[in-house]
Design a protein around this motif. Structure first.
Motif, PDB file in Angstrom:
ATOM      1  N   ASP A  10      34.171  31.873  50.138  1.00 62.64           N
ATOM      2  CA  ASP A  10      34.426  32.229  48.741  1.00 62.64           C
ATOM      3  C   ASP A  10      33.202  33.210  48.090  1.00 62.64           C
ATOM      4  N   LEU A  11      33.527  33.960  47.302  1.00 66.86           N
ATOM      5  CA  LEU A  11      32.680  35.346  46.765  1.00 66.86           C
ATOM      6  C   LEU A  11      31.602  34.365  46.062  1.00 66.86           C
ATOM      7  N   PHE A  12      32.087  33.431  45.270  1.00 65.25           N
ATOM      8  CA  PHE A  12      31.276  32.694  44.360  1.00 65.25           C
ATOM      9  C   PHE A  12      30.289  31.969  44.763  1.00 65.25           C
ATOM     10  N   CYS A  32      40.234  45.797  38.764  1.00 69.66           N
ATOM     11  CA  CYS A  32      40.810  45.454  37.089  1.00 69.66           C
ATOM     12  C   CYS A  32      41.957  46.440  36.776  1.00 69.66           C
ATOM     13  N   ASN A  33      42.765  45.759  36.000  1.00 72.00           N
ATOM     14  CA  ASN A  33      43.839  46.460  35.176  1.00 72.00           C
ATOM     15  C   ASN A  33      43.069  47.059  34.142  1.00 72.00           C
ATOM     16  N   CYS A  34      44.055  48.201  33.384  1.00 68.17           N
ATOM     17  CA  CYS A  34      43.097  48.908  32.289  1.00 68.17           C
ATOM     18  C   CYS A  34      43.637  48.050  31.012  1.00 68.17           C
ATOM     19  N   GLY A  36      43.031  45.065  29.901  1.00 67.78           N
ATOM     20  CA  GLY A  36      42.119  44.143  29.269  1.00 67.78           C
ATOM     21  C   GLY A  36      42.567  42.783  29.612  1.00 67.78           C
ATOM     22  N   VAL A  37      43.358  42.488  30.770  1.00 67.25           N
ATOM     23  CA  VAL A  37      43.820  41.075  31.142  1.00 67.25           C
ATOM     24  C   VAL A  37      43.492  40.678  32.586  1.00 67.25           C
ATOM     25  N   TRP A  38      42.653  39.420  32.455  1.00 67.90           N
ATOM     26  CA  TRP A  38      42.348  38.928  33.838  1.00 67.90           C
ATOM     27  C   TRP A  38      43.105  37.711  33.917  1.00 67.90           C
ATOM     28  N   GLY A  39      44.559  38.101  34.386  1.00 66.96           N
ATOM     29  CA  GLY A  39      45.342  36.767  34.186  1.00 66.96           C
ATOM     30  C   GLY A  39      45.668  36.109  35.565  1.00 66.96           C
ATOM     31  N   GLY A  40      45.508  36.880  36.443  1.00 70.17           N
ATOM     32  CA  GLY A  40      45.710  36.105  37.824  1.00 70.17           C
ATOM     33  C   GLY A  40      44.704  36.515  38.811  1.00 70.17           C
ATOM     34  N   GLY A  41      45.124  35.735  40.078  1.00 64.78           N
ATOM     35  CA  GLY A  41      44.344  36.031  41.109  1.00 64.78           C
ATOM     36  C   GLY A  41      42.689  35.727  40.947  1.00 64.78           C
ATOM     37  N   ILE A  42      41.797  36.581  41.481  1.00 65.41           N
ATOM     38  CA  ILE A  42      40.595  36.208  41.337  1.00 65.41           C
ATOM     39  C   ILE A  42      39.999  36.774  40.057  1.00 65.41           C
ATOM     40  N   ALA A  43      40.483  37.690  39.456  1.00 69.06           N
ATOM     41  CA  ALA A  43      40.049  38.153  37.992  1.00 69.06           C
ATOM     42  C   ALA A  43      40.552  36.652  37.195  1.00 69.06           C
ATOM     43  N   PRO A 156      35.674  40.627  46.751  1.00 68.61           N
ATOM     44  CA  PRO A 156      36.781  39.984  47.558  1.00 68.61           C
ATOM     45  C   PRO A 156      37.240  41.363  48.306  1.00 68.61           C
ATOM     46  N   LYS A 157      38.455  41.179  48.950  1.00 73.44           N
ATOM     47  CA  LYS A 157      39.082  42.220  49.373  1.00 73.44           C
ATOM     48  C   LYS A 157      39.873  42.530  48.169  1.00 73.44           C
ATOM     49  N   ILE A 158      39.343  43.440  47.436  1.00 68.42           N
ATOM     50  CA  ILE A 158      40.051  44.190  46.112  1.00 68.42           C
ATOM     51  C   ILE A 158      41.124  44.896  46.461  1.00 68.42           C
ATOM     52  N   ASN A 159      42.038  44.993  45.541  1.00 65.40           N
ATOM     53  CA  ASN A 159      43.339  45.555  45.814  1.00 65.40           C
ATOM     54  C   ASN A 159      44.348  44.723  46.693  1.00 65.40           C
ATOM     55  N   ALA A 160      43.760  43.658  47.491  1.00 59.67           N
ATOM     56  CA  ALA A 160      44.760  43.464  48.667  1.00 59.67           C
ATOM     57  C   ALA A 160      45.792  42.252  48.423  1.00 59.67           C
ATOM     58  N   GLY A 161      45.448  41.709  47.107  1.00 58.92           N
ATOM     59  CA  GLY A 161      46.480  40.515  46.728  1.00 58.92           C
ATOM     60  C   GLY A 161      47.331  41.100  45.710  1.00 58.92           C
ATOM     61  N   ILE A 162      47.312  40.836  44.231  1.00 59.28           N
ATOM     62  CA  ILE A 162      48.421  41.228  43.557  1.00 59.28           C
ATOM     63  C   ILE A 162      48.808  42.689  43.473  1.00 59.28           C
ATOM     64  N   PHE A 163      47.771  43.458  43.766  1.00 61.84           N
ATOM     65  CA  PHE A 163      47.804  44.960  43.824  1.00 61.84           C
ATOM     66  C   PHE A 163      48.607  45.521  45.123  1.00 61.84           C
ATOM     67  N   ALA A 164      48.672  44.535  46.059  1.00 62.71           N
ATOM     68  CA  ALA A 164      49.236  44.667  47.474  1.00 62.71           C
ATOM     69  C   ALA A 164      48.898  45.958  47.998  1.00 62.71           C
TER      70      ALA A 164
HETATM   71  N1  LIG Z   1      37.180  33.234  45.561  1.00 57.49           N
HETATM   72  C1  LIG Z   1      37.447  34.156  46.159  1.00 57.49           C
HETATM   73  N2  LIG Z   1      36.612  34.645  47.120  1.00 57.49           N
HETATM   74  C2  LIG Z   1      37.018  35.730  47.910  1.00 57.49           C
HETATM   75  N3  LIG Z   1      38.232  36.457  47.900  1.00 57.49           N
HETATM   76  C3  LIG Z   1      39.128  35.747  47.191  1.00 57.49           C
HETATM   77  C4  LIG Z   1      38.855  34.661  46.188  1.00 57.49           C
HETATM   78  N4  LIG Z   1      39.892  34.501  45.495  1.00 57.49           N
HETATM   79  C5  LIG Z   1      40.713  35.366  45.819  1.00 57.49           C
HETATM   80  N5  LIG Z   1      40.347  36.182  47.018  1.00 57.49           N
HETATM   81  C6  LIG Z   1      41.137  37.440  47.597  1.00 57.49           C
HETATM   82  O1  LIG Z   1      40.863  38.386  47.019  1.00 57.49           O
HETATM   83  C7  LIG Z   1      41.709  39.452  47.026  1.00 57.49           C
HETATM   84  C8  LIG Z   1      42.137  40.214  45.797  1.00 57.49           C
HETATM   85  O2  LIG Z   1      43.316  39.517  45.560  1.00 57.49           O
HETATM   86  P1  LIG Z   1      43.602  39.360  44.051  1.00 57.49           P
HETATM   87  O3  LIG Z   1      45.290  39.151  44.001  1.00 57.49           O
HETATM   88  O4  LIG Z   1      42.809  38.498  43.153  1.00 57.49           O
HETATM   89  O5  LIG Z   1      43.439  40.936  43.237  1.00 57.49           O
HETATM   90  P2  LIG Z   1      43.783  42.374  43.612  1.00 57.49           P
HETATM   91  O6  LIG Z   1      42.453  43.204  43.687  1.00 57.49           O
HETATM   92  O7  LIG Z   1      44.846  42.562  44.587  1.00 57.49           O
HETATM   93  O8  LIG Z   1      44.527  42.834  41.998  1.00 57.49           O
HETATM   94  C9  LIG Z   1      44.077  42.975  40.991  1.00 57.49           C
HETATM   95  C10 LIG Z   1      44.861  42.382  39.640  1.00 57.49           C
HETATM   96  O9  LIG Z   1      44.750  40.994  39.757  1.00 57.49           O
HETATM   97  C11 LIG Z   1      44.697  40.424  38.576  1.00 57.49           C
HETATM   98  O10 LIG Z   1      45.797  40.420  38.193  1.00 57.49           O
HETATM   99  P3  LIG Z   1      46.534  40.210  36.472  1.00 57.49           P
HETATM  100  O11 LIG Z   1      47.337  41.592  36.657  1.00 57.49           O
HETATM  101  O12 LIG Z   1      45.404  40.009  35.608  1.00 57.49           O
HETATM  102  O13 LIG Z   1      47.315  39.136  36.795  1.00 57.49           O
HETATM  103  C12 LIG Z   1      43.744  41.647  37.953  1.00 57.49           C
HETATM  104  O14 LIG Z   1      43.572  41.397  36.564  1.00 57.49           O
HETATM  105  C13 LIG Z   1      44.286  42.743  38.428  1.00 57.49           C
HETATM  106  O15 LIG Z   1      45.220  43.257  37.421  1.00 57.49           O
HETATM  107  C14 LIG Z   1      42.768  38.731  47.795  1.00 57.49           C
HETATM  108  O16 LIG Z   1      42.637  38.920  49.231  1.00 57.49           O
HETATM  109  C15 LIG Z   1      42.365  37.191  47.548  1.00 57.49           C
HETATM  110  O17 LIG Z   1      43.027  36.554  48.578  1.00 57.49           O
END
Ligand SMILES: Nc1ncnc2c1ncn2[C@@H]1O[C@H](COP(=O)(O)OP(=O)(O)OC[C@H]2O[C@H](OP(=O)(O)O)[C@H](O)[C@@H]2O)[C@@H](O)[C@H]1O
Length: 186
Positions: A10-12, A32-34, A36-43, A156-164
């Motif tokens: 875990d990053l934290f 981050c998106n542009c 002003g929302v940290w709504g899901g995922g690690i954000a 974390p693996k940025i862009n690899a989750g919600i941004f796919a």
């Molecule tokens: N504690 C932890 N330690 C280590 N790795 C962790 C972790 N928690 C999750 N991960 C992994 O970290 C990767 C990133 O995955 P994320 O889906 O989070 O982010 P992303 O960079 O693809 O996308 C950005 C948009 O996500 C948000 O979305 P909102 O639009 O606000 O809803 C933002 O605001 C942006 O817009 C995935 O592999 C997760 O498994």
């Protein structure tokens, strides 16, 4: 020197038992998106742990609400503060969050997001090398106090989750930035 290293976990965790906080700031980066929302995922976890940093990110985005895409390919460095639940006394003074603006709302192509990632990392590198370019005064002070200038970007693996975005594209972008990165994989 390998520019990108990987750690399972875990990053934290590093903000709880950081050993190297004394030498240099702990920089935590995320995509981050542009808007002003940290709504899901690690954000969202960042927002829960460091609400003061979220407020600074959100205020920064509001300055660009007319044309949010102007933020693409930039990086915003913000500090955390003692009121944040994720703040650990004795370490928290040296935590900086690097907001990498890699997509407006996540609908950019994989290649565009990878390109904005490279630009954002290059922008971050410029700020680390010349703290006077850093918009936030407290973040500037943290970096100026750092004795060790070999910064390590934890992420974390940025862009690899919600941004796919396939990780290989992002990894290539990170390598081009020339910054040392430590990628935490769950
Ligand atoms: N504690 C932890 N330690 C280590 N790795 C962790 C972790 N928690 C999750 N991960 C992994 O970290 C990767 C990133 O995955 P994320 O889906 O989070 O982010 P992303 O960079 O693809 O996308 C950005 C948009 O996500 C948000 O979305 P909102 O639009 O606000 O809803 C933002 O605001 C942006 O817009 C995935 O592999 C997760 O498994």
């Amino acid at each position: 020197m390998t520019l990108i290293s990987y750690i399972k976990g875990d990053l934290f965790q590093i903000t709880i038992n950081a050993k190297d906080a004394a030498k240099r700031p702990i920089i935590l980066a995320h995509a981050c998106n542009c808007r002003g929302v940290w709504g899901g995922g690690i954000a969202y976890v960042f927002k829960q742990r460091f609400p003061s940093a979220f407020s600074l990110y959100n205020a920064h985005c509001n300055q660009y609400s007319v044309l949010p895409s102007k933020l693409l390919g930039t990086a915003l460095l913000v500090p955390v503060n003692g009121m944040d639940v994720g703040y650990i006394h004795g370490i928290g003074e040296d935590i900086l969050i690097a907001c990498l603006f890699t997509s407006d709302v996540g609908d950019d192509s994989d290649e565009e997001i990878a390109h904005y990632t490279e630009l954002a990392m290059l922008d971050l590198k410029k700020q680390l090398e010349n703290p006077k370019l850093i918009e936030n005064r407290r973040a500037q002070g943290v970096l100026q106090r750092s004795r060790d200038k070999d910064f390590l970007i934890n992420m974390p693996k940025i862009n690899a989750g919600i941004f796919a975005v396939p990780w290989e594209l992002t990894e290539e972008a990170l390598k081009k930035s020339g910054l040392a990165c430590r990628v935490f994989e769950l």
